[in-house]
Design an enzyme around this catalytic site. Structure first.
Site, mmCIF file in Angstrom:
data_model
loop_
_atom_site.group_PDB
_atom_site.id
_atom_site.type_symbol
_atom_site.label_atom_id
_atom_site.label_comp_id
_atom_site.label_asym_id
_atom_site.label_seq_id
_atom_site.Cartn_x
_atom_site.Cartn_y
_atom_site.Cartn_z
ATOM 1 N N ASP A 17 2.363 -9.363 5.905
ATOM 2 C CA ASP A 17 3.657 -8.810 6.320
ATOM 3 C C ASP A 17 4.093 -9.342 7.682
ATOM 4 O O ASP A 17 5.256 -9.667 7.884
ATOM 5 C CB ASP A 17 3.615 -7.261 6.321
ATOM 6 C CG ASP A 17 2.403 -6.682 7.053
ATOM 7 O OD1 ASP A 17 1.572 -7.460 7.588
ATOM 8 O OD2 ASP A 17 2.280 -5.446 7.083
ATOM 9 N N ASP A 68 1.242 -10.565 14.607
ATOM 10 C CA ASP A 68 1.494 -9.952 15.901
ATOM 11 C C ASP A 68 0.577 -10.679 16.894
ATOM 12 O O ASP A 68 0.912 -11.768 17.351
ATOM 13 C CB ASP A 68 1.173 -8.452 15.722
ATOM 14 C CG ASP A 68 1.479 -7.612 16.929
ATOM 15 O OD1 ASP A 68 2.581 -7.057 17.002
ATOM 16 O OD2 ASP A 68 0.605 -7.491 17.805
ATOM 17 N N PHE A 125 7.840 -2.509 17.514
ATOM 18 C CA PHE A 125 7.039 -2.010 16.400
ATOM 19 C C PHE A 125 7.971 -1.745 15.223
ATOM 20 O O PHE A 125 8.924 -0.983 15.332
ATOM 21 C CB PHE A 125 6.270 -0.740 16.779
ATOM 22 C CG PHE A 125 5.252 -0.367 15.747
ATOM 23 C CD1 PHE A 125 4.036 -1.029 15.685
ATOM 24 C CD2 PHE A 125 5.520 0.620 14.813
ATOM 25 C CE1 PHE A 125 3.093 -0.710 14.719
ATOM 26 C CE2 PHE A 125 4.581 0.946 13.838
ATOM 27 C CZ PHE A 125 3.370 0.278 13.793
HETATM 28 P P1 IMP Z 1 -2.324 -8.843 14.277
HETATM 29 O O1 IMP Z 1 -3.757 -9.022 13.902
HETATM 30 O O2 IMP Z 1 -2.186 -8.293 15.672
HETATM 31 O O3 IMP Z 1 -1.490 -10.076 14.072
HETATM 32 O O4 IMP Z 1 -1.743 -7.708 13.382
HETATM 33 C C1 IMP Z 1 -1.613 -7.893 12.054
HETATM 34 C C2 IMP Z 1 -1.521 -6.582 11.295
HETATM 35 O O5 IMP Z 1 -1.159 -5.463 12.101
HETATM 36 C C3 IMP Z 1 -0.442 -6.732 10.255
HETATM 37 O O6 IMP Z 1 -1.009 -7.157 9.048
HETATM 38 C C4 IMP Z 1 0.136 -5.339 10.169
HETATM 39 O O7 IMP Z 1 -0.529 -4.618 9.167
HETATM 40 C C5 IMP Z 1 -0.141 -4.685 11.510
HETATM 41 N N1 IMP Z 1 1.064 -4.709 12.377
HETATM 42 C C6 IMP Z 1 1.322 -5.543 13.399
HETATM 43 N N2 IMP Z 1 2.509 -5.298 13.961
HETATM 44 C C7 IMP Z 1 3.037 -4.273 13.260
HETATM 45 C C8 IMP Z 1 4.287 -3.566 13.351
HETATM 46 O O8 IMP Z 1 5.182 -3.821 14.183
HETATM 47 N N3 IMP Z 1 4.461 -2.558 12.442
HETATM 48 C C9 IMP Z 1 3.529 -2.250 11.499
HETATM 49 N N4 IMP Z 1 2.363 -2.880 11.377
HETATM 50 C C10 IMP Z 1 2.112 -3.889 12.252
HETATM 51 MG MG MG Z 2 -1.751 -5.698 7.751
#
Ligand code: IMP
Ligand code: MG
Length: 179
Positions: free
Chosen positions: A101, A104, A153
């Site tokens: 999805d 981040d 977010f």
């Molecule tokens: P990362 O490892 O920090 O890139 O985060 C990845 C995961 O965190 C994604 O697969 C999402 O499930 C969750 N995530 C990151 N940002 C958001 C957001 O803004 N809203 C909801 N879920 C998020």
């Molecule tokens: Mg996720």
């Protein structure tokens, strides 16, 4: 914070998502036409995006699902990723496209891609609906991006808030403003 009492700002409308998903599906179909495409969807967040995206892909495609540990109820990644459910398929010789999805920090995507590389695919790339490049903690640029967004977010279209609102058909940000 009870988000029902706050103003929701739409970032990607249903129409935006339909249009962009069709473009991505077309591009992926062209790029993988002579390859052995194997889409691996990261649950739970990408279930809706994956379902819509693969229906815009018009070449043969295999599908697998993986679950990694997520934020839980927090808005910050713990930085420690665990595989809760791995794929059971043999991906050797296949061209993997990991679908999520959102990137981040990109710690999740980077971890998953390294994990899958050890299974000897022919190639591995990734596709995300949303990208928050300013939040990056590892050097990763997704190969296919639906929408680049600011450091907000976001919720809806698979993305959760406290494990709810995944079914909202558009992507929104909760503002501080009361309704
Ligand atoms: P990362 O490892 O920090 O890139 O985060 C990845 C995961 O965190 C994604 O697969 C999402 O499930 C969750 N995530 C990151 N940002 C958001 C957001 O803004 N809203 C909801 N879920 C998020
Ligand atoms: Mg996720």
């Amino acid at each position: 914070m009870d988000i029902e009492t706050k103003v929701w700002e739409t970032l990607c409308s249903e129409e935006d998502i339909v249009r962009r998903t069709a473009e991505l599906g077309k591009q992926i179909s062209e790029d993988y036409k002579d390859k052995k495409l194997f889409v691996i969807s990261l649950l739970k967040g990408s279930f809706i995006f994956t379902a819509d995206l693969v229906r815009k892909i018009d070449i043969p495609v295999k599908l697998g699902f993986m679950t990694t540990s997520s934020y839980g109820h927090s808005e910050e990644s713990s930085g420690k990723i665990n595989v809760l459910a791995d794929i059971n398929d043999d991906v050797e010789g296949y061209d993997i496209l990991v679908v999520d999805d959102i990137t981040d920090s990109a710690l999740t995507m980077s971890f998953v891609m390294n994990h899958l590389k050890s299974k000897n695919p022919a190639s591995i790339k990734c596709c995300v609906l949303l990208d928050k490049p300013v939040r990056r903690k590892v050097d990763l640029v997704p190969d296919y991006v639906g929408f680049e967004i600011d450091d907000k977010f976001v919720v809806g279209y698979g993305l959760n808030y406290g494990d709810y609102y995944r079914n909202v058909p558009y992507v929104f940000n909760v503002t501080n403003q009361d309704r």
